[in-house]
Design a protein around this motif. Structure first.
Motif, mmCIF file in Angstrom:
data_model
loop_
_atom_site.group_PDB
_atom_site.id
_atom_site.type_symbol
_atom_site.label_atom_id
_atom_site.label_comp_id
_atom_site.label_asym_id
_atom_site.label_seq_id
_atom_site.Cartn_x
_atom_site.Cartn_y
_atom_site.Cartn_z
ATOM 1 N N VAL A 398 110.548 66.736 32.424
ATOM 2 C CA VAL A 398 111.936 66.268 32.585
ATOM 3 C C VAL A 398 112.855 67.344 32.021
ATOM 4 N N SER A 399 113.890 67.698 32.786
ATOM 5 C CA SER A 399 114.777 68.764 32.301
ATOM 6 C C SER A 399 115.894 68.181 31.440
ATOM 7 N N LEU A 400 116.292 68.982 30.472
ATOM 8 C CA LEU A 400 117.391 68.576 29.593
ATOM 9 C C LEU A 400 118.668 68.404 30.422
ATOM 10 N N LYS A 401 118.833 69.281 31.389
ATOM 11 C CA LYS A 401 120.033 69.220 32.233
ATOM 12 C C LYS A 401 120.103 67.862 32.961
ATOM 13 N N SER A 402 118.959 67.396 33.463
ATOM 14 C CA SER A 402 118.987 66.107 34.177
ATOM 15 C C SER A 402 119.242 64.970 33.189
ATOM 16 N N LYS A 403 118.716 65.098 31.985
ATOM 17 C CA LYS A 403 118.967 64.087 30.943
ATOM 18 C C LYS A 403 120.454 64.002 30.621
ATOM 19 N N TRP A 404 121.119 65.140 30.750
ATOM 20 C CA TRP A 404 122.542 65.216 30.403
ATOM 21 C C TRP A 404 123.459 65.101 31.630
ATOM 22 N N SER A 405 122.904 64.659 32.757
ATOM 23 C CA SER A 405 123.740 64.695 33.972
ATOM 24 C C SER A 405 124.954 63.769 33.852
ATOM 25 N N ASP A 406 124.837 62.702 33.026
ATOM 26 C CA ASP A 406 126.010 61.829 32.817
ATOM 27 C C ASP A 406 126.749 62.191 31.536
ATOM 28 N N GLY A 407 126.492 63.351 31.019
ATOM 29 C CA GLY A 407 127.121 63.768 29.760
ATOM 30 C C GLY A 407 126.048 63.945 28.698
ATOM 31 N N PRO A 408 126.295 64.849 27.740
ATOM 32 C CA PRO A 408 125.265 65.142 26.747
ATOM 33 C C PRO A 408 125.066 63.983 25.778
ATOM 34 N N LYS A 409 123.816 63.816 25.362
ATOM 35 C CA LYS A 409 123.489 62.825 24.323
ATOM 36 C C LYS A 409 122.610 63.532 23.317
ATOM 37 N N THR A 410 122.992 63.464 22.049
ATOM 38 C CA THR A 410 122.197 64.126 21.012
ATOM 39 C C THR A 410 122.087 63.208 19.801
ATOM 40 N N TYR A 411 121.183 63.570 18.917
ATOM 41 C CA TYR A 411 121.145 62.906 17.622
ATOM 42 C C TYR A 411 121.784 63.860 16.618
ATOM 43 N N LEU A 412 122.921 63.487 16.093
ATOM 44 C CA LEU A 412 123.683 64.265 15.106
ATOM 45 C C LEU A 412 124.119 65.626 15.626
ATOM 46 N N GLY A 413 124.079 65.803 16.953
ATOM 47 C CA GLY A 413 124.474 67.105 17.526
ATOM 48 C C GLY A 413 123.440 68.181 17.282
ATOM 49 N N MET A 414 122.229 67.772 16.848
ATOM 50 C CA MET A 414 121.236 68.790 16.486
ATOM 51 C C MET A 414 119.928 68.658 17.252
ATOM 52 N N MET A 415 119.579 67.449 17.703
ATOM 53 C CA MET A 415 118.324 67.269 18.442
ATOM 54 C C MET A 415 118.549 66.338 19.622
ATOM 55 N N VAL A 416 117.634 66.387 20.604
ATOM 56 C CA VAL A 416 117.700 65.484 21.753
ATOM 57 C C VAL A 416 116.370 64.744 21.840
ATOM 58 N N SER A 417 116.463 63.449 21.964
ATOM 59 C CA SER A 417 115.261 62.616 21.998
ATOM 60 C C SER A 417 114.311 63.050 23.125
ATOM 61 N N ASN A 418 113.044 63.111 22.817
ATOM 62 C CA ASN A 418 111.973 63.519 23.757
ATOM 63 C C ASN A 418 111.947 65.009 24.056
ATOM 64 N N PHE A 419 112.667 65.778 23.277
ATOM 65 C CA PHE A 419 112.564 67.238 23.340
ATOM 66 C C PHE A 419 112.179 67.711 21.923
ATOM 67 N N PRO A 420 110.920 67.510 21.545
ATOM 68 C CA PRO A 420 110.515 67.749 20.152
ATOM 69 C C PRO A 420 110.638 69.217 19.757
ATOM 70 N N ASN A 421 110.880 69.406 18.483
ATOM 71 C CA ASN A 421 110.943 70.770 17.904
ATOM 72 C C ASN A 421 111.997 71.659 18.569
ATOM 73 N N LEU A 422 112.947 71.036 19.253
ATOM 74 C CA LEU A 422 114.070 71.781 19.858
ATOM 75 C C LEU A 422 115.328 71.417 19.069
ATOM 76 N N PHE A 423 116.011 72.425 18.591
ATOM 77 C CA PHE A 423 117.188 72.177 17.740
ATOM 78 C C PHE A 423 118.391 72.900 18.321
ATOM 79 N N MET A 424 119.565 72.323 18.111
ATOM 80 C CA MET A 424 120.773 73.047 18.494
ATOM 81 C C MET A 424 121.750 73.077 17.321
ATOM 82 N N ILE A 425 122.457 74.184 17.236
ATOM 83 C CA ILE A 425 123.408 74.337 16.123
ATOM 84 C C ILE A 425 124.803 74.071 16.666
#
Ligand code: FAD
Ligand code: N01
Length: 533
Positions: A398-425
């Motif tokens: 599953v691509s992150l882009k498709s997960k975000w097709s209705d707008g981005p969803k993150t946890y605390l702006g740092m991680m995305v559910s079901n994308f383990p060990n992937l972090f964003m600053i």
């Protein structure tokens, strides 16, 4: 598949975020490298070399705080750092902390897939090198994907084309030339006065007028710098305790209509003379009450009417379709004054969009405008552009882009559910872009770095954001934003500047102090919302 390199941590981007997390991870002994598409460090300050580019948060604030040595060693020359000075600073930091040897320049990350069997990210570069890593950190920037609107005929234009967000290293000479510029956001507000100094003619195409306050830029006197340095600890703490991460802007205490009209005018006038964003911090309710906001908005409009000689032009420059401060506020040096120059003209395209670009210029409302050079000051595919440009696939393909097709969803702006060990600053739903960004970058980096150490110390291989906690965080963000006036503006904060982009307010506007408190509570609650396995 042939793996060219194995790393503990791969970082994408060598701006202030990437450099700081590289430093942290190197210091802890991780096998870590950055991949950066540019040929040097600096990120924003590498790409935005347009005339007049500088930060609009004072340099003594807009700088790293993690190293006392660095704070004391570096001497800012001007109140607001210029682009060349900020780029020098980035290079200085890179050298001081020995980062360069761990950075791969001229290399773009194009794909990343989480391997089910290896439980690692398999990352591909544009040079077809494949790197395996346990942690993937996106330090790709919020304002790093320039937006050039798809105006018909663009390829036909025979003159030079520039974008403020991807400006060439060698400064173009506009001396004696006719220049057209599209856009009136922060980049345009900074560059228009400078370009007008040399261009024979400058035509500004404005779709939406913007609120801009005087920067009152000046050299930084040595005694002020030294006083700040001596008391850095206090100032950095004040910034951390504030809403937007700027020491001198502490939360106001009185509301707009608690004072008389005369008193309010005196307060606004003082803020206007002081320069910077002081006016927005004058009253508690300016960003939550439309009537209160209108008092500040009208004060600024009246200033514009006084500065700009031609009445019609002045009125065109007066923003009327959004509350002040709900689009990123601009700070300027003689922006409105520039429209009094004979060689500058303003074309209002709010009702007549540019129809097409021609060989010599462009057409709007059946009138052709000709120029030698065309500048796009049209901003960025902000906040999600750089992340979505990388094909990021989880272990279910599953691509992150498709997960975000209705707008981005993150946890605390740092991680995305079901994308383990992937972090964003400073990702979406973090306070990043609504703050002094280096402060937010440092807080995010410290959090992510400590999370990785916690994972390692406890011998976990994976950390994932829980989807229920993520939904709660997104809902909380929306509630906070909807209690303010921010959603009333069409801006890059909510994706409105890009045709076809999903709409929704992306930054967390609850303030940096509240956000840090929330993050710290998650850690105290045994990393609440993070699942380790
Ligand atoms: P960036 O500096 O954007 O760095 C991201 C890096 O990632 C870039 O170098 C990019 O090339 C690289 N990258 C992206 N995708 C890839 C990929 N797929 N592969 C390889 N490399 C990739 N903030 C403030 O707080 N105050 C200010 O006054 C201020 N002024 C600004 C002025 C301008 C003109 C702009 C555009 C922004 C300004 N900002 C300001 C925001 C600024 O972006 C941040 O302050 C900060 O510099 C962001 O750092 P970063 O490392 O997160 O991202
Ligand atoms: O971009 P913007 P920016 N036809 O999106 C117009 C930071 N920054 O590069 O408002 C015609 O703000 C668009 O019009 P409209 C800061 O965070 C900071 O200036 O969409 N016009 C707008 O006028 C800032 O917010 C500094 O109607 C079109 C302009 O282009 C962020 O970066 C300096 C158009 C874009 O404005 C982005 O700023 C520079 C079209 N098709 C940047 N498409 C400092 O001073 C877009 N526009 C710190």
């Amino acid at each position: 598949m042939k793996i060219d390199k194995c790393l503990d941590t791969l970082i994408v981007g060598a701006g202030f975020a990437g450099m700081y997390i590289l430093h942290k991870q190197m210091s802890e002994g991780f096998k870590v490298e950055i991949f950066e598409q540019a040929d040097d460090v600096g990120g924003t300050w590498y790409w935005n070399k347009y005339p007049g580019a500088r930060c609009d948060i004072e340099s003594m604030d807009y700088s790293y705080s993690f190293s006392e040595d660095l704070q004391q060693e570096w001497n800012w020359k001007e109140k607001y750092g210029t682009q060349p000075e900020l780029l020098e600073y980035a290079k200085f930091v890179c050298k001081k902390f020995g980062l360069r040897k761990n950075i791969n320049f001229n290399t773009k990350i194009i794909k990343s897939k989480f391997s089910k069997e290896k439980q690692k990210w398999i990352v591909t570069t544009d040079k077809q090198k494949v790197i395996e890593c346990e942690h993937l950190i996106l330090a790709t920037g919020n304002l790093s994907t320039p937006n050039t609107p798809k105006i018909p005929g663009l390829n036909n234009y025979k003159g030079n084309i520039y974008h403020t967000g991807a400006w060439p290293g060698k400064m173009p000479d506009f001396n004696g030339r006719k220049v057209g510029i599209i856009g009136t956001g922060s980049s345009a507000v900074q560059s228009i006065p400078i370009i007008s100094n040399t261009a024979e003619k400058l035509i500004v195409f404005q779709r939406t007028p913007n609120f801009s306050l005087p920067a009152r830029h000046r050299d930084l006197p040595k005694d002020k710098r030294e006083e700040y340095k001596k008391n850095y600890k206090k100032y950095r703490q004040l910034a951390k305790n504030s809403s937007f991460g700027i020491a001198k802007y502490q939360p106001p205490t009185q509301s707009t209509f608690e004072v008389s009209d005369e008193e309010r005018n005196v307060i606004y006038e003082k803020a206007w003379q002081e320069g910077g964003q002081a006016m927005l911090f004058a009253f508690t309710d300016l960003l939550i009450d439309e009537k209160a906001n209108e008092t500040a908005a009208e004060f600024v409009r009246n200033k514009i009417r006084k500065i700009v000689n031609d009445k019609e032009t002045a009125e065109k420059l007066c923003p009327k379709n959004h509350p002040i401060g709900t689009k990123r506020l601009c700070l300027d040096s003689n922006y409105f004054e520039t429209y009094n120059k004979k060689n500058v003209s303003l074309i209002d395209i709010s009702n007549e969009p540019i129809e097409k670009i021609t060989e010599k210029g462009l057409f709007t409302n059946n009138i052709e405008y000709s120029f030698d050079d065309l500048v796009f000051a049209t901003g960025f595919d902000a906040m999600t552009g750089a992340v979505n440009a990388i094909e990021i696939l989880n272990d279910e393909d599953v691509s992150l882009k498709s997960k975000w097709s209705d707008g981005p969803k993150t946890y605390l702006g740092m991680m995305v559910s079901n994308f383990p060990n992937l972090f964003m600053i400073t990702g979406p739903q973090s306070p990043g872009v609504k703050s002094q960004m280096i402060l937010s970058i440092e807080q995010h980096v410290d959090f992510i770095h400590n999370l990785i150490i916690h994972k390692k110390d406890n011998k976990y291989r994976k950390v994932n954001a829980n989807s229920v906690n993520q939904d709660k965080w997104v809902n909380h963000n929306n509630e906070v934003a909807n209690a303010t006036l921010y959603p009333l503006a069409h801006s890059w904060y909510n994706g409105d500047n890009i045709v076809g982009k999903s709409k929704g307010f992306m930054p967390y506007v609850g303030g940096v102090a509240n956000y840090k408190k929330i993050c710290d509570e998650k850690v105290s609650n045994n990393y609440e919302g993070f699942e380790f396995s």
